[in-house]
Structure formats: C-alpha cells, structure tokens
Design a protein around this motif. Structure first.
Motif, PDB file in Angstrom:
ATOM      1  N   ASP A 122     -13.323  42.006   2.621  1.00  8.94           N
ATOM      2  CA  ASP A 122     -12.909  43.216   3.311  1.00  8.94           C
ATOM      3  C   ASP A 122     -11.571  43.740   2.807  1.00  8.94           C
ATOM      4  O   ASP A 122     -11.198  44.875   3.109  1.00  8.94           O
ATOM      5  N   LEU A 123     -10.857  42.958   2.059  1.00 11.13           N
ATOM      6  CA  LEU A 123      -9.677  43.407   1.338  1.00 11.13           C
ATOM      7  C   LEU A 123     -10.046  43.796  -0.091  1.00 11.13           C
ATOM      8  O   LEU A 123      -9.583  44.812  -0.620  1.00 11.13           O
ATOM      9  N   TYR A 124     -10.882  42.991  -0.701  1.00  7.93           N
ATOM     10  CA  TYR A 124     -11.223  43.184  -2.109  1.00  7.93           C
ATOM     11  C   TYR A 124     -12.028  44.458  -2.340  1.00  7.93           C
ATOM     12  O   TYR A 124     -11.753  45.221  -3.283  1.00  7.93           O
ATOM     13  N   GLU A 125     -13.020  44.700  -1.513  1.00  7.71           N
ATOM     14  CA  GLU A 125     -13.924  45.827  -1.774  1.00  7.71           C
ATOM     15  C   GLU A 125     -13.236  47.186  -1.706  1.00  7.71           C
ATOM     16  O   GLU A 125     -13.521  48.058  -2.547  1.00  7.71           O
ATOM     17  N   PRO A 126     -12.308  47.446  -0.780  1.00  9.58           N
ATOM     18  CA  PRO A 126     -11.581  48.721  -0.856  1.00  9.58           C
ATOM     19  C   PRO A 126     -10.756  48.864  -2.126  1.00  9.58           C
ATOM     20  O   PRO A 126     -10.673  49.968  -2.688  1.00  9.58           O
ATOM     21  N   LEU A 127     -10.149  47.769  -2.592  1.00 10.56           N
ATOM     22  CA  LEU A 127      -9.413  47.840  -3.851  1.00 10.56           C
ATOM     23  C   LEU A 127     -10.349  48.130  -5.018  1.00 10.56           C
ATOM     24  O   LEU A 127     -10.049  48.959  -5.887  1.00 10.56           O
ATOM     25  N   LEU A 128     -11.498  47.458  -5.049  1.00  5.31           N
ATOM     26  CA  LEU A 128     -12.460  47.667  -6.129  1.00  5.31           C
ATOM     27  C   LEU A 128     -13.004  49.094  -6.104  1.00  5.31           C
ATOM     28  O   LEU A 128     -13.107  49.748  -7.158  1.00  5.31           O
ATOM     29  N   SER A 129     -13.339  49.594  -4.929  1.00  9.60           N
ATOM     30  CA  SER A 129     -13.856  50.968  -4.831  1.00  9.60           C
ATOM     31  C   SER A 129     -12.821  51.979  -5.305  1.00  9.60           C
ATOM     32  O   SER A 129     -13.155  52.944  -6.007  1.00  9.60           O
ATOM     33  N   ALA A 130     -11.555  51.759  -4.941  1.00  9.00           N
ATOM     34  CA  ALA A 130     -10.498  52.676  -5.365  1.00  9.00           C
ATOM     35  C   ALA A 130     -10.303  52.623  -6.877  1.00  9.00           C
ATOM     36  O   ALA A 130     -10.070  53.658  -7.514  1.00  9.00           O
TER      37      ALA A 130
END
Length: 411
Positions: A122-130
């Motif tokens: 839930d931290l990693y996926e927003p960074l990856l999407s951005a």
C-alpha cells in the motif's frame, strides 16, 4: 540549514541530468520520482523480473508523510492507510499496560501529520503508479547491477546479464546487500544482530472483535517481544514476534512451523497469546543491519535507504528514512547540471549522515535495552516508562517524527 536549490517540484531545466537508480524498491522508486519531478531523466534498474513489493506491515510516522506529500503521493497512501489511535507498550509477562502514547489530534498538530500503518504494497503501489505516469522515468526489469565505472563526465553501470547503462550519476538503492555499496564502501557482509523475527498476516475476520485494537501494540518480555496492528485498510492483522536467540546465519522469509512459533513464545499471556495462536503461514527472518558510516558518496555515485544506512525495525523508521533520503536528494539536485553532480551528492551525504546514523543506533538500543530486559531490569524499565507524561513522550519523539526544515511546503 541552507535552503536547497530549486525547491519547486515541477521545475525543469534544459540541462537536466540522467540518473541511474539501482533497485526498484520503496527507496529506489521514491528517488526516481523525486528526481523526475524536478525535470531529470531517470532509469531504474531492478534485478527482479517485475516491479513488486513483498512483505507485511510497516509503520509510517509524520516524517514519512511529509516526504510522501513532497513526492505527490501522500493522498494515495493515506487512502490505503490505517490511522492508529495510540502506540501501546505492554508487559508481555504480566499482561499489564505500561504506557500509551496517543496519536490523535494533539499528536497530529504537534508533528504536522498522522501516524499510520500500511501493508508494504500500500506504500509501494502508489510510488510505482506515479513513476509509471511520470515523464522521464524508464523502469527496467531483470537488470541486477553488478558494478560501475566512473568517467570524467558520467558513470557506466554493468548488469549481471551483460548490459551497460550510462548516465550522469548512479544512486545505489539496492538494499542491505547492495552491490553498489560493496564497491563504494567495501565493508563486507551486513551485521547479523542475533534476533529472529516471525511474521504472519491474517484476515481480520479471524480476529475476535474485542482484540481488534486501533493501536500499534508491543508486548515486551525477557529476550522477546510481540507486535500487532491492523493493515490493508482494516482487512488484515499483522503479527510480528521477535526472539533474541543469538542467531548468526542470515535467513530471509523462510517458512516456519506454527508449533515452533508457539513454543518459542510460550511465555506470552492473555490477549497476546490468543493473537499469536491465530497466526498462520509464519515466515522467519534473522535481522541484520550495519554500523553507520560517514561517507556513502564517491564522485558521481551515492547510496540511499538500506544501501546507505540499514537499520533494525525497532524504531519503525527504515522506510521513513528512505523516503526522506529521496526528497533531500531530489531537492539538492533540483537545478543541477552534469557538472554539478559530485558536489551536490557530497552535500546530500552531509545532510543525511548524522540523522540516519542516530536513527540506526536508536533502533539497536531499543532492541537491546527497551524491549528485551528481564527481572529487575524490566521492572525498572516499566517504572521509567510509567513516569513519562504525554508531553514527555512527544518530546522524545520530536527529533524523529517532526517535519524536516529542509522541506519547503508546496502550495
């Protein structure tokens, strides 16, 4: 603290650099995003065949959210987070509550942000999407960085499959066993600290209602402690049981039988024991860190996150410090040209080394002196903690959880 150049996170420059980032974990993606938001081109080299984050729960203090907001993903992480009401320290032998630190409105005003827990994804996926949505970021899989060679005007990186990538700088964000660090610092293998941690994540539906506490709860015992909190937007309970067993061989994610976990933490009592026995599909890790070093930058190459300052989990700051690193690196390289890179990287190293070293040593001390005492030492610890007022507790946290003066808030 001197103001960093080009604080505007959307500024671009016709002389922007090309950065290579070794490692596509939380720190590597945060670094890529921070640099790209300032107009630089970034290539992220990830050793795995896909960009993905494994693991369980992590804690995010306000300093992490200050960084996430600066990176433009704070809202997305908040939408997935569980905002806990307190940190709760329990005596795992007697079952008594020793001290609690409220994390609600007064805490949030003091530190200009919330305290939350999330699943790592839930931290990693927003960074990856951005990163995927950002102009100027290239994400490369199957590219395990093996070595680098510095040149007068750049750096060349060799990967295990024989490819070569060139850029103006290299950021080693490739973890505690960093290949970039091995070449730059050359300090050998990580230090095995002698603690084994067992982790399990269970659906919240299996947890009795009366045990679904909105808190990060730690039960401390002689040479062991047990932590639990809700993650995944309230869908799961994260369990982590740590034993000071003198382990000397690194282990990462090995399956562990339930009966073994139950036996190793047989002294747990009351609600903690009930929760431990709900755990399924346990996995074990032997914890490692490194001694702080003053220099993790050489010319056009620098380190970030666990590659620079790996720390034990006990201060709950590993991810938080990686995010801070990324923001500082991006701000310092904001308007840099290729010729500016070595001096800016030295500045980044100087800005970060004292704070991260202090956090590394704090995490060790918490594991050795706060969580694991027995007998009279445990009673003395309990008495000391009970004597702390809410203001006292906040004062102890302030240097770590508070907003950093080098972050200039955006409109």
């Amino acid at each position: 603290m001197n103001a960093h150049p080009n604080p505007n996170p959307t500024a671009t420059s016709g002389t922007a650099t090309h950065a290579l980032v070794a490692g596509g974990g939380i720190g590597g993606l945060a670094a890529a995003l921070s640099l790209a938001r300032r107009g630089h081109r970034v290539t992220v080299l990830e050793r795995a065949d896909a960009f993905a984050e494994i693991g369980a729960g992590i804690q995010l203090a306000p300093n992490a959210f200050h960084a996430l907001d600066r990176l433009g993903v704070g809202r997305a992480v908040r939408e997935r987070a569980v905002f806990v009401a307190e940190l709760r320290f329990m005596d795992g032998v007697t079952g008594e509550t020793v001290v609690t630190a409220p994390l609600t409105e007064r805490y949030r005003r003091r530190f200009a942000g919330p305290y939350a827990v999330v699943h790592r994804a839930d931290l990693y996926e927003p960074l990856l999407s951005a990163c995927r949505a950002a102009d100027g970021i290239e994400l490369v899989t199957g590219a395990a960085v093996r070595s680098y060679a510095q040149q007068p005007s750049g750096v060349a990186v060799s990967t295990a499959d024989g490819r070569t990538f060139t850029g103006d700088l290299l950021v080693g964000a490739d973890g505690i066993r960093s290949a970039v660090r091995a070449q730059l610092v050359g300090d050998g293998a990580p230090r095995v600290c002698g603690h084994t941690i067992y982790r399990s994540v269970i659906p919240i539906g299996k947890v009795p209602e009366e045990l679904r506490w909105n808190a990060v709860t730690l039960w401390a015992g002689p040479r062991w402690h047990f932590v639990h909190y809700v993650i995944g937007g309230g869908k799961y309970l994260n369990l982590a049981a740590t034993l000071d067993d003198g382990a000397r061989e690194p282990v990462a994610g090995r399956p562990a039988p339930r009966d073994l976990v139950h036996e190793r933490f047989r002294e747990l009592r009351g609600p903690a024991r009930r929760l431990l026995h709900l755990g399924e599909e346990w996995r074990e890790w032997v914890l490692c860190d490194r001694d702080p070093v003053d220099v993790w930058t050489d010319g056009r190459v620098t380190l970030l996150g666990d590659a620079a300052h790996p720390m034990l989990q006990y201060a709950a700051q590993g991810a938080c410090q990686s995010l801070e690193d990324a923001v500082v690196l991006g701000e310092l390289l904001g308007d840099a040209t290729a010729g500016d890179v070595p001096a800016r990287l030295e500045k980044y190293n100087a800005e970060r080394r004292e704070r991260t070293a202090r956090t590394q040593l704090l995490a060790r001390e918490m594991g050795e002196r706060l969580y694991h005492p027995a007998g009279e030492a445990a009673r003395a610890r309990n008495a000391m903690l009970r004597s702390q007022s809410e203001d006292d507790l906040y004062a102890h946290m302030a240097w770590l959880h508070g907003a950093r003066p080098f972050w200039e808030e955006t409109a």
